[in-house]
Design an enzyme around this catalytic site. Structure first.
Site, PDB file in Angstrom:
ATOM      1  N   GLY A   1      -7.066   0.710 -20.074  1.00  0.00           N
ATOM      2  CA  GLY A   1      -8.203   0.124 -20.792  1.00  0.00           C
ATOM      3  C   GLY A   1      -9.398  -0.074 -19.887  1.00  0.00           C
ATOM      4  O   GLY A   1      -9.435   0.440 -18.769  1.00  0.00           O
ATOM      5  N   ASN A   2     -10.386  -0.784 -20.366  1.00  0.00           N
ATOM      6  CA  ASN A   2     -11.568  -1.097 -19.544  1.00  0.00           C
ATOM      7  C   ASN A   2     -12.042  -2.507 -19.867  1.00  0.00           C
ATOM      8  O   ASN A   2     -11.515  -3.161 -20.762  1.00  0.00           O
ATOM      9  CB  ASN A   2     -12.669  -0.056 -19.769  1.00  0.00           C
ATOM     10  CG  ASN A   2     -13.128   0.001 -21.205  1.00  0.00           C
ATOM     11  OD1 ASN A   2     -13.726  -0.947 -21.697  1.00  0.00           O
ATOM     12  ND2 ASN A   2     -12.826   1.097 -21.885  1.00  0.00           N
ATOM     13  N   ARG A   3     -13.034  -2.962 -19.134  1.00  0.00           N
ATOM     14  CA  ARG A   3     -13.412  -4.379 -19.197  1.00  0.00           C
ATOM     15  C   ARG A   3     -14.426  -4.708 -20.285  1.00  0.00           C
ATOM     16  O   ARG A   3     -14.917  -5.825 -20.335  1.00  0.00           O
ATOM     17  CB  ARG A   3     -14.012  -4.814 -17.856  1.00  0.00           C
ATOM     18  CG  ARG A   3     -13.038  -4.830 -16.725  1.00  0.00           C
ATOM     19  CD  ARG A   3     -13.715  -5.407 -15.492  1.00  0.00           C
ATOM     20  NE  ARG A   3     -12.980  -5.112 -14.295  1.00  0.00           N
ATOM     21  CZ  ARG A   3     -11.925  -5.798 -13.887  1.00  0.00           C
ATOM     22  NH1 ARG A   3     -11.484  -6.822 -14.597  1.00  0.00           N
ATOM     23  NH2 ARG A   3     -11.314  -5.465 -12.773  1.00  0.00           N
TER      24      ARG A   3
END
Ligand code: C5P
Length: 431
Positions: free
Chosen positions: A220-222
């Site tokens: 995922g990413n932030r």
């Protein structure tokens, strides 16, 4: 709205007369504050006649009314066009030797500088440092256009066209203060800015995709989704019909202000997002791709939880290798799918840090060309900037060559308002 038009001493001062006309014809009250050098190019009678106000360059004229303080304090917008290298240097160092520089120190409203000078002067590190200083203090410095300069030479340094400067000023004011936006709307022949997206169908993507490895793990990413949610909420509040394709949001979508409801389509992965966007985009006027889409996904999804393996001798240091494949570029695909059609208007986002190959704006310009979208919103990111934060600095880059609009640091709602103002400028052409 009360506008102060500062004019410094460059050949482009003649274009400021058209900018002045654009403001006054829209019902704004403009006080022109030229520098002494500006009067070498365009004389005081021109400014006084076009604005309907007396004109002074020094702090001693009509001193009983304390103009060096009052003009700045009373303004809703200060725009300096053209802003010369000398004027930018004086503003960056807080000098107050004439009426314009004193006004810049007393103004608490949005301040816009539209630099115009020769390319060498614009690119000089001293000028660039002054621009960075002014931006860090919240001023909006518009990127100069590229093109023919005073003589036969060409390059970045041209003052953008008055119509584009006017649009950029309105976008800056709108981003800064919704109340001023309403006031500006009252003066604007195009009417109610708050309902200005009524009847416009928009699709906004927000959040970050998750690319599943197994039933419990993902890459995922932030991205928190706050900026995309703000874009959806502002559009709904301004009357648009909004579909929000929500990728794993950590921010609540909440209400939609005075506007209509937001239809939320939750998705998880880039491929889910692509399917949702492709289905919805046939019926919309605008697509805003704010979501952070993973460029890669695991090649294989493992149906059961991936387990640690243990060798016969009890050692346990082996680890699986995850093979990745590329995800489709959804934004670029939308542009290809649109073909020669005028709709939808396609807006991309780009998180940039700037590096040795270019500034945030330069890198974003390359990305704008590569993606082929109509507007690219370049987000300044860094270790402590943007992800999950409540404020943001962005640059709006238009494919049609309008000047770059820089917004922020501003709340994500104010950034959203400025993005919709930018999109709105493009909408009539697409209808
Ligand atoms: O290339 P980059 O990821 O920086 O581009 C960001 C923009 O492209 C965003 O608008 C994002 O939503 C979109 N994007 C996309 N599909 C991808 C990667 C990014 O639509 N696979």
């Amino acid at each position: 709205m009360r506008v102060v038009l500062g004019v410094s001493g460059g050949i482009a001062a003649y274009k400021a007369a058209s900018l002045l006309r654009r403001f006054t014809e829209s019902g704004h009250d403009v006080t022109v504050v030229p520098t002494e050098a500006a009067l070498q190019f365009v004389g005081a009678p021109t400014w006084a006649a076009l604005s309907g106000h007396p004109v002074a360059t020094d702090v001693w004229t009509a001193v009983d009314r304390v103009p060096h303080v009052r003009i700045g304090q009373d303004a809703d917008l200060v725009v300096v066009a053209p802003a010369t290298a000398d004027l930018l240097a004086k503003a960056a160092t807080g000098q107050a030797g004439d009426l314009l520089t004193a006004t810049l120190l007393t103004a608490r409203c949005p301040v816009v500088f539209a630099p115009a000078m020769h390319t060498e002067m614009w690119l000089h590190p001293a000028t660039q440092a002054n621009v960075a200083t002014l931006r860090s203090r919240g001023a909006h410095v518009i990127e100069p256009s590229s093109g023919r300069l005073t003589g036969a030479d060409t390059g970045p340094g041209r003052l953008p066209e008055p119509e584009d400067l006017y649009a950029a000023c309105l976008a800056v004011v709108a981003a800064a203060d919704p109340a001023v936006r309403a006031e500006a709307a009252g003066d604007d022949p195009h009417g109610d800015v708050r309902g200005d997206l009524r009847g416009v169908r928009v699709l906004v993507t927000a959040g970050g995709t998750r690319e599943a490895l197994d039933p419990v793990r993902y890459l995922g990413n932030r991205s928190s989704g706050k900026q995309g949610v703000a874009l959806a909420q502002v559009a709904a509040a301004r009357g648009a019909e909004v579909t929000l394709v929500a990728c794993n949001l950590s921010a609540a979508v909440g209400g939609s202000g005075s506007g209509g409801a937001i239809r939320v389509v939750p998705v998880e992965s880039a491929l889910d997002l692509q399917a949702a966007v492709t289905t919805a985009c046939a019926d919309v006027d605008v697509v805003v791709m704010c979501a952070a889409v993973a460029d890669f996904r695991p090649k294989h999804y493992v149906e059961t939880k991936i387990k640690k393996t243990h060798a016969a001798d009890g050692s346990d240091d082996s680890a699986p290798v995850i093979e990745l494949v590329r995800n489709p570029d959804i934004l670029a695909g939308l542009v290809v799918g649109r073909g020669a059609a005028a709709r939808p208007i396609i807006v991309g986002f780009a998180a940039e840090t700037g590096d040795e190959t270019g500034s945030v704006v330069e890198l974003a310009r390359v990305k704008l060309a590569r993606k082929g979208c109509d507007l690219l919103v370049a987000n300044e990111v860094g270790a402590t900037k943007t992800f999950g934060e409540d404020t943001n600095t962005v640059h709006l880059l238009f494919a049609d060559g309008r000047p770059v609009v820089t917004v922020g640091p501003a709340t994500k709602s104010d950034v959203a308002a400025a993005v919709w103002d930018g999109i709105q400028v493009l909408l009539p052409a697409a209808h």
